[in-house]
Structure formats: structure tokens, C-alpha cells
Design a protein around this motif. Structure first.
Motif, PDB file in Angstrom:
ATOM      1  N   GLY A 267       0.801  -1.219   0.000  1.00  0.00           N
ATOM      2  CA  GLY A 267       0.000   0.000   0.000  1.00  0.00           C
ATOM      3  C   GLY A 267       0.832   1.266   0.000  1.00  0.00           C
ATOM      4  N   GLU A 268       2.060   1.167  -0.489  1.00  0.00           N
ATOM      5  CA  GLU A 268       2.946   2.340  -0.559  1.00  0.00           C
ATOM      6  C   GLU A 268       2.383   3.369  -1.540  1.00  0.00           C
ATOM      7  OE1 GLU A 268       5.772   2.853   1.146  1.00  0.00           O
ATOM      8  OE2 GLU A 268       5.910   0.882   2.083  1.00  0.00           O
ATOM      9  N   GLU A 269       2.776   4.612  -1.367  1.00  0.00           N
ATOM     10  CA  GLU A 269       2.317   5.650  -2.286  1.00  0.00           C
ATOM     11  C   GLU A 269       2.985   5.479  -3.643  1.00  0.00           C
ATOM     12  OE1 GLU A 269       1.257  10.298  -2.506  1.00  0.00           O
ATOM     13  OE2 GLU A 269       2.917   9.767  -1.205  1.00  0.00           O
ATOM     14  N   ILE A 270       2.145   5.395  -4.648  1.00  0.00           N
ATOM     15  CA  ILE A 270       2.579   5.284  -6.040  1.00  0.00           C
ATOM     16  C   ILE A 270       1.765   6.306  -6.817  1.00  0.00           C
ATOM     17  CG2 ILE A 270       2.721   3.765  -8.062  1.00  0.00           C
ATOM     18  CD1 ILE A 270       2.891   1.405  -6.002  1.00  0.00           C
ATOM     19  N   HIS A 271       2.400   7.002  -7.721  1.00  0.00           N
ATOM     20  CA  HIS A 271       1.751   8.073  -8.482  1.00  0.00           C
ATOM     21  C   HIS A 271       1.499   7.677  -9.930  1.00  0.00           C
ATOM     22  CE1 HIS A 271       3.458  10.418  -5.149  1.00  0.00           C
ATOM     23  NE2 HIS A 271       2.468  11.256  -5.392  1.00  0.00           N
ATOM     24  N   LEU A 272       0.501   8.274 -10.522  1.00  0.00           N
ATOM     25  CA  LEU A 272       0.315   8.269 -11.967  1.00  0.00           C
ATOM     26  C   LEU A 272       0.711   9.668 -12.414  1.00  0.00           C
ATOM     27  CD1 LEU A 272      -0.632   6.915 -14.606  1.00  0.00           C
ATOM     28  CD2 LEU A 272      -2.889   7.896 -14.146  1.00  0.00           C
ATOM     29  N   LEU A 273       1.688   9.742 -13.295  1.00  0.00           N
ATOM     30  CA  LEU A 273       2.248  11.019 -13.726  1.00  0.00           C
ATOM     31  C   LEU A 273       2.099  11.203 -15.228  1.00  0.00           C
ATOM     32  CD1 LEU A 273       5.681  10.769 -11.839  1.00  0.00           C
ATOM     33  CD2 LEU A 273       3.578  11.872 -11.028  1.00  0.00           C
ATOM     34  N   LEU A 274       2.289  12.399 -15.650  1.00  0.00           N
ATOM     35  CA  LEU A 274       2.391  12.701 -17.066  1.00  0.00           C
ATOM     36  C   LEU A 274       3.875  12.825 -17.388  1.00  0.00           C
ATOM     37  CD1 LEU A 274       1.127  13.339 -19.795  1.00  0.00           C
ATOM     38  CD2 LEU A 274       0.955  15.731 -19.078  1.00  0.00           C
ATOM     39  N   GLY A 275       4.373  11.935 -18.218  1.00  0.00           N
ATOM     40  CA  GLY A 275       5.750  12.011 -18.695  1.00  0.00           C
ATOM     41  C   GLY A 275       6.825  11.874 -17.639  1.00  0.00           C
ATOM     42  N   HIS A 276       6.634  11.028 -16.628  1.00  0.00           N
ATOM     43  CA  HIS A 276       7.637  10.789 -15.580  1.00  0.00           C
ATOM     44  C   HIS A 276       8.007  12.054 -14.809  1.00  0.00           C
ATOM     45  CE1 HIS A 276       8.379   6.614 -16.617  1.00  0.00           C
ATOM     46  NE2 HIS A 276       8.455   6.962 -17.884  1.00  0.00           N
ATOM     47  N   ASP A 277       7.104  13.004 -14.729  1.00  0.00           N
ATOM     48  CA  ASP A 277       7.384  14.278 -14.075  1.00  0.00           C
ATOM     49  C   ASP A 277       6.549  14.388 -12.798  1.00  0.00           C
ATOM     50  OD1 ASP A 277       7.717  16.930 -13.288  1.00  0.00           O
ATOM     51  OD2 ASP A 277       7.482  17.734 -15.322  1.00  0.00           O
ATOM     52  N   PHE A 278       7.205  14.333 -11.644  1.00  0.00           N
ATOM     53  CA  PHE A 278       6.492  14.414 -10.368  1.00  0.00           C
ATOM     54  C   PHE A 278       5.839  15.784 -10.165  1.00  0.00           C
ATOM     55  CE2 PHE A 278       8.522  10.454  -9.265  1.00  0.00           C
ATOM     56  CZ  PHE A 278       7.572   9.856  -8.464  1.00  0.00           C
ATOM     57  N   ASN A 279       6.167  16.745 -11.000  1.00  0.00           N
ATOM     58  CA  ASN A 279       5.481  18.033 -10.959  1.00  0.00           C
ATOM     59  C   ASN A 279       4.216  18.027 -11.822  1.00  0.00           C
ATOM     60  OD1 ASN A 279       7.293  19.439  -9.238  1.00  0.00           O
ATOM     61  ND2 ASN A 279       8.741  19.534 -10.937  1.00  0.00           N
TER      62      ASN A 279
ATOM     63  N   ALA B  36      -2.824  11.257 -10.480  1.00  0.00           N
ATOM     64  CA  ALA B  36      -3.515  10.479  -9.447  1.00  0.00           C
ATOM     65  C   ALA B  36      -2.467   9.830  -8.547  1.00  0.00           C
ATOM     66  CB  ALA B  36      -4.393   9.407 -10.090  1.00  0.00           C
ATOM     67  N   SER B  37      -2.908   9.326  -7.386  1.00  0.00           N
ATOM     68  CA  SER B  37      -1.989   8.595  -6.508  1.00  0.00           C
ATOM     69  C   SER B  37      -2.766   7.617  -5.644  1.00  0.00           C
ATOM     70  CB  SER B  37      -1.173   9.546  -5.622  1.00  0.00           C
ATOM     71  OG  SER B  37      -1.933   9.998  -4.524  1.00  0.00           O
ATOM     72  N   THR B  38      -2.050   6.596  -5.204  1.00  0.00           N
ATOM     73  CA  THR B  38      -2.681   5.609  -4.322  1.00  0.00           C
ATOM     74  C   THR B  38      -3.031   6.239  -2.977  1.00  0.00           C
ATOM     75  OG1 THR B  38      -0.481   4.828  -3.651  1.00  0.00           O
ATOM     76  CG2 THR B  38      -1.599   3.603  -5.411  1.00  0.00           C
ATOM     77  N   ARG B  39      -2.181   7.116  -2.461  1.00  0.00           N
ATOM     78  CA  ARG B  39      -2.443   7.748  -1.165  1.00  0.00           C
ATOM     79  C   ARG B  39      -3.712   8.599  -1.207  1.00  0.00           C
ATOM     80  NH1 ARG B  39       2.409  10.408   1.514  1.00  0.00           N
ATOM     81  NH2 ARG B  39       2.819   8.232   1.955  1.00  0.00           N
TER      82      ARG B  39
END
Length: 191
Positions: free
Chosen positions: A58-70, A74-77
Motif C-alpha cells: 500500500g505504498e504511495e505510487i503516483h500516476l504522472l504525465l511524462g515521468h514528471d512528479f510536478n 492520481a496517486s494511491t495515497r
């Protein structure tokens, strides 16, 4: 709901469904056990359930656009990203809220998906020591990733998995020297 099925690289796929409130649902898959050539003489395959450690914890994992955390979508958290890790693929479903869909990142992502410019899914992960095996196969090297720490999935125009150049500090078969080629910026996760 209106749907458009979009397919990504290496058998990955994206499906976008708009909702009546101005948001969207994005679902897709990243297939396992499919070797791809990353460079001359270097192929990689990600084994089934390789990403299970962080997904099941259940770790936080993100859905990003183009591998950019900015540029998060969406995110699991936040509860807006649901992941299901199976033997043949990592499946995901993201709920993109009306607010997120109206943001610059959301508008860009949805426009690129609708326009079929972004059709791929690419994982951002780190391979821990002992999480992979490198062996000679078919006249070159084959890296099989058996365990990896998944940190993000990205919607991309060109899936890094198909066309990546990999820094292969751990890519050595017995008696061979490690690959010392160029590192593409999208491969900062692949170690």
C-alpha cells in the motif's frame, strides 16, 4: 460515459472514459514477461508480479504525465489510483477528478490521450540488489527484473520500455564488462 480504447507500447493499453461531471477515468495495463530490446544486444523482461512489494504494502505510487512528479494525475495515497498486480500484467485505474481534469496537467494529459498522441504506459522503478538476473541470450544480454520498487506509472508518448537506453551498472553476465553507454533522462529510475 464515452470511451476510447488506446493501446500503448509493448502490449500496454490505456482506456479513457469521460464522466458527466467533467472528470475522467483512465485505466490501463503494463504487461509482464515480454522481452524488449533496449539497445543493441541488450534486452529486458519484467517478470510477473515484479512490482508486488510496494503495491501489496500500500505504498504511495503516483500516476504522472511524462515521468514528471510536478505533473501528477492520481496517486494511491489520495485514493485516486488503484493498482492490481497479476502474473501477466500490472493493471491500474485512475480517477481524474474534475478539478484535476481542469488543471494544466490534466488538460494536457487528457488532450494527448484523446488525440492519440500519448498512448503508452511506462513504469518508474528501482531494482534492489539481487532483484534482477542478467544472462547471455540470443547473441546478447537479457536482463530479467524479478523484483522492483515501483514509484510511479506514467502516461507517455513513447514508452521508455520499448525505446529506452539503460544505465546498466548491474548488467553483467559472467566474464562480461558492464554496459557504459549513454543514459537517457527517462531512465533515471532504471538502475
Amino acid at each position: 460515459m464515452k470511451a476510447a480504447l488506446l493501446w500503448g507500447g509493448a502490449g500496454g493499453g490505456l482506456e479513457l472514459r469521460a464522466d458527466d461531471m467533467g472528470g475522467a477515468r483512465l485505466s490501463g495495463r503494463f504487461p509482464y514477461n515480454s522481452a524488449t530490446e533496449l539497445g543493441p544486444g541488450r534486452r529486458e523482461s519484467i517478470a510477473g508480479r515484479a512490482f508486488r512489494s510496494r503495491v501489496e504494502a500500500g505504498e504511495e505510487i503516483h500516476l504522472l504525465l511524462g515521468h514528471d512528479f510536478n505533473r501528477p494525475l492520481a496517486s494511491t495515497r489520495a485514493g485516486s489510483l488503484v493498482l492490481r498486480d497479476g502474473d501477466d500484467a500490472l493493471l491500474f485505474e485512475a480517477t481524474i477528478s474534475p478539478e484535476m481534469a481542469g488543471s494544466t496537467t490534466g488538460r494536457d494529459a487528457l488532450a494527448m490521450i484523446r488525440g492519440r498522441l500519448a498512448t503508452g504506459v511506462s513504469p518508474g522503478f528501482i531494482v534492489p540488489r539481487g532483484g534482477d538476473e542478467v544472462r547471455e541470450a540470443e547473441g546478447g544480454l537479457l536482463r530479467v527484473v524479478r523484483s522492483a520498487e515501483l514509484h510511479e506509472l506514467s502516461v507517455v508518448t513513447r514508452p521508455a520500455y520499448q525505446h529506452a537506453q539503460v544505465e546498466a551498472r548491474s548488467w553483467t553476465a559472467e566474464g562480461r564488462q558492464p554496459y557504459r553507454g549513454a543514459v537517457h533522462p527517462l531512465n533515471r529510475w532504471r538502475a
